[in-house]
Design an enzyme around this catalytic site. Structure first.
Site, PDB file in Angstrom:
ATOM      1  N   GLU A  54      -6.093  -1.748  -7.181  1.00  0.00           N
ATOM      2  CA  GLU A  54      -4.810  -2.041  -6.530  1.00  0.00           C
ATOM      3  C   GLU A  54      -4.441  -1.000  -5.480  1.00  0.00           C
ATOM      4  O   GLU A  54      -3.949  -1.329  -4.410  1.00  0.00           O
ATOM      5  CB  GLU A  54      -3.712  -2.107  -7.600  1.00  0.00           C
ATOM      6  N   ASP A  55      -4.676   0.281  -5.781  1.00  0.00           N
ATOM      7  CA  ASP A  55      -4.113   1.349  -4.945  1.00  0.00           C
ATOM      8  C   ASP A  55      -5.106   2.098  -4.062  1.00  0.00           C
ATOM      9  O   ASP A  55      -4.699   2.885  -3.211  1.00  0.00           O
ATOM     10  CB  ASP A  55      -3.408   2.389  -5.839  1.00  0.00           C
TER      11      ASP A  55
END
Length: 705
Positions: free
Chosen positions: A76-77
């Site tokens: 996600e990051d």
């Protein structure tokens, strides 16, 4: 500061060396991926996944689950792909990370529709691998522990969704310790003033001499158990503050009225010792009637087992005593997470709570597949997330667990979907009872079924379990489509008769063109749409034969009502037509055909769409329960209304309502009855007219606009 070496030391107590090495490798991979990223608190970002892994290590999570916890924000990051994780750590870990990533930005306090979609996503992720939700719960727990770094509005939103979704899921999975901490932290963040005031009140009421009282209580119980040669661990605790607040809020009680604020937990080594300890406790302290529960014989839905009793302590304050074995204690604290503790020990026995949790998650997926939309799914699952259980028995003695407020319909679907679908009545403790009766623990319930029975839409008003509501709606939805196709077939056939053609003679080219015109996929879809009133049979027939000469059209036959049309044929309440009345049908969108009395003034409202009217007639064999109103004019003497009501009380007519609409020496009342024919109506009117005080009986055929 907690480090990866601290984690490795903890893991080495239950994982082999090569698996600890894999977890360490996951940490260094995450550290490099998150390099330069910081949390709101200013700490390096990697401290968060490390803390999540620490929480799961206390629950003795397996190697792949811990690796996924350390890597859960990587996709996600940081932009690292799932394929890269698969290459490094295998498909199992990558799948878990991907599942958790999809849940990372759930915002349950946003728009209701979005909330429903997100919750659906969570249920599907849990169904793929239940470790996904365990990682997510640990992630949420660490976020709650570090919530102070967030702005006030975000703190409240995160706290609210924690109370609404995450804490109930932890409870449903039997993870007591995680649930309690989530609730306590969220309560302090969402209601900071209430939390402070309640904490002060508890301290004031129970705080003085508390430590000494607790020590004295433990010593007294320990001495009595030793005298009976029973070995057990004893701990005295205060119930967590949110639990006390909930009781005060739901039951509208003050702190003084809340029982069992203090709790005693006694953990022993043997199953039979639990019941011996119970006897000792009841010999020392006076038990409070109706406050004993045996969750060992009848475990909770999440696998929780314990004996519960509430007694009056030596200081006069009620306290709850929980008695269980060490194995039960592990399950009580960690729930489904205890499964990995058993695996780590190498035991072959799988705790039943893991099977129960897996079964519950699969039932969520079943509900999700049958629900018409995400909103319906969330509505159905709420009762499964917040259960106060009742335990009832089948006639063979099998225990069925249901939420508080459940009815025999919920019971029937709890036993088997087919039993629910074919249910017609029930016996509770061998006596016939309505299907809407709320069940109580200890009752024996027997469901009576019939081969051709089917669910009733009225059941949705009292069925409360997600399984029952989902299956009722699913059945009715399928049945409604079946009925709609049947009515649509009859309506289109009737319209095509005017063109001297039947449906079987239509060419594929004709049908395909109409389907394209209305963006439909099949002839059944078209017939369903006609049956539901979305399309008009006559207009569809005109589309099929656009060049047909109007002068050659034959007057279509009337549509015969035979009583088997189902839920897409209904009777207008404004005029309540019954067999024998002249009638006309009005095709309404989503309602199908609504039958009116031919002289009903409300029919005039729809004359602007004459193509939606159908000539109707009654079938010879129709037997339909129909509702109508009678207006009775009578002399207002003593007992007159009772005499009128009793005149038909010993017949098959059902009186649903009796309303006095005009009072005086000559009074009038409206009597709502259910009949099946004009003969039945004539018999009812004759019986009422025979009452001495009755002047006149007339049928309320229409209601003026």
């Amino acid at each position: 500061m907690y480090t990866i070496e601290d984690l490795a030391l903890t893991l080495s107590k239950y994982l082999p060396y090569d698996e600890v090495a894999k977890v360490k490798r996951a940490y260094y991979f995450a550290e490099q991926a998150h390099d330069g990223q910081r949390r709101k608190s200013g700490e390096p970002y990697v401290t968060h996944p490390l803390a999540v892994a620490e929480i799961l290590s206390i629950l003795r999570m397996d190697c792949d689950g811990l690796a996924a916890a350390l890597l859960h924000d990587v996709i996600e990051d940081t932009g690292i792909s799932r394929d890269a994780l698969t290459k490094q750590f295998g498909e199992n870990v990558a799948g878990l990370v991907d599942g958790v990533s999809k849940l990372t930005h759930l915002e349950f306090n946003s728009q209701i529709e979005k909330q429903a979609h997100n919750f659906q996503k969570m249920a599907m992720a849990m169904a793929d691998d239940i470790r996904v939700i365990l990682v997510k719960l640990a992630d949420r727990l660490h976020n709650m522990r570090t919530l102070d770094a967030m702005p006030a509005n975000k703190k409240r939103r995160i706290a609210r969704e924690t109370l609404d979704i995450y804490a109930p899921i932890a409870n449903r999975l039997g993870m007591y310790n995680v649930r309690v901490e989530l609730e306590s932290l969220a309560f302090q963040a969402y209601y900071p003033m209430r939390a402070r005031m309640l904490h002060k009140a508890i301290l004031k009421k129970y705080g003085q001499q508390r430590a000494k009282d607790i020590e004295k209580l433990e010593d007294a119980i320990r001495a009595e158990l030793a005298a009976d040669y029973i070995e057990a661990g004893i701990s005295v605790r205060e119930k967590h503050i949110y639990s006390i607040y909930q009781k005060m809020d739901k039951k509208r009680r003050s702190l003084d009225e809340i029982m069992d604020v203090m709790g005693v937990r006694i953990v022993t080594d043997r199953h039979d010792s639990c019941y011996r300890i119970l006897g000792v406790i009841h010999s020392i302290f006076k038990p409070i009637e109706g406050r004993f529960k045996d969750y060992i014989a009848v475990p909770k839905s999440n696998g929780y087992q314990s004996l519960h009793t509430t007694v009056v302590g030596s200081n006069g304050i009620p306290m709850e005593v929980q008695i269980r074995t060490q194995e039960m204690d592990l399950v009580a604290d960690n729930g489904i997470a205890a499964h990995w503790a058993y695996k780590a020990k190498g035991t072959s026995k799988t705790p039943s709570n893991h099977d129960r949790a897996t079964k519950w998650v699969k039932s969520l997926l079943d509900m999700q597949q049958k629900a018409r939309n995400p909103m319906e799914f969330v509505d159905n699952v709420k009762s499964d997330l917040f259960p106060d259980e009742v335990y009832v028995f089948t006639p063979t003695g099998q225990i069925v667990e249901l939420p508080s407020g459940a009815t025999p319909v919920d019971f029937a679907y709890g036993v088997h979907t087919e039993i629910g679908n074919s249910c017609i009545s029930c016996r509770i403790n061998r006596r016939l009872a309505p299907l809407s009766t709320q069940l109580e623990s200890g009752q024996t319930v027997e469901i009576i079924t019939a081969k051709n029975a089917q669910p009733n839409v009225a059941w949705l008003s009292f069925a409360i379990t997600g399984k029952a509501r989902t299956n009722i709606r699913h059945y009715l939805k399928d049945k409604q489509r079946e009925n709609a196709i049947s009515i649509g077939h009859r309506l289109l056939t009737r319209s095509l008769n005017a063109f001297k053609v039947n449906i079987g003679e239509l060419t594929e080219a004709q049908i395909s063109q109409v389907l394209i015109n209305h963006n439909l996929d099949s002839l059944d879809d078209l017939l369903e749409s006609i049956g539901k009133g979305r399309h008009v049979g006559y207009l569809v027939a005109r589309e099929l034969f656009p060049n047909y000469d109007e002068e050659n059209l034959v007057t279509p036959q009337s549509f015969k009502v035979n009583g088997s049309e189902g839920m897409l044929l209904s009777y207008a309440k404004c005029c309540s037509p019954i067999p024998g009345d002249p009638i006309v049908g009005h095709v309404q969108v989503e309602k199908g055909i609504v039958i009116h009395h031919l002289n009903c003034p409300n029919v005039q409202d729809h004359l602007s769409s004459p193509e939606r009217f159908i000539r109707m007639s009654w079938g010879k064999e129709i037997e339909e329960e129909l509702h109508l109103s009678l207006i009775v004019t009578y002399i207002n003497e003593r007992g007159a209304v009772a005499k009128i009501a009793s005149s038909i009380s010993d017949t098959d007519f059902q009186v649903s309502n009796l309303e006095i609409i005009e009072r005086g020496r000559i009074s009038r009342l409206r009597l709502n009855i259910t009949i099946s024919s004009r003969i039945g109506l004539a018999d009812a009117m004759r019986r009422i007219k025979a009452v001495r005080c009755v002047e006149k009986v007339s049928r309320e055929t229409v209601i003026a606009r």
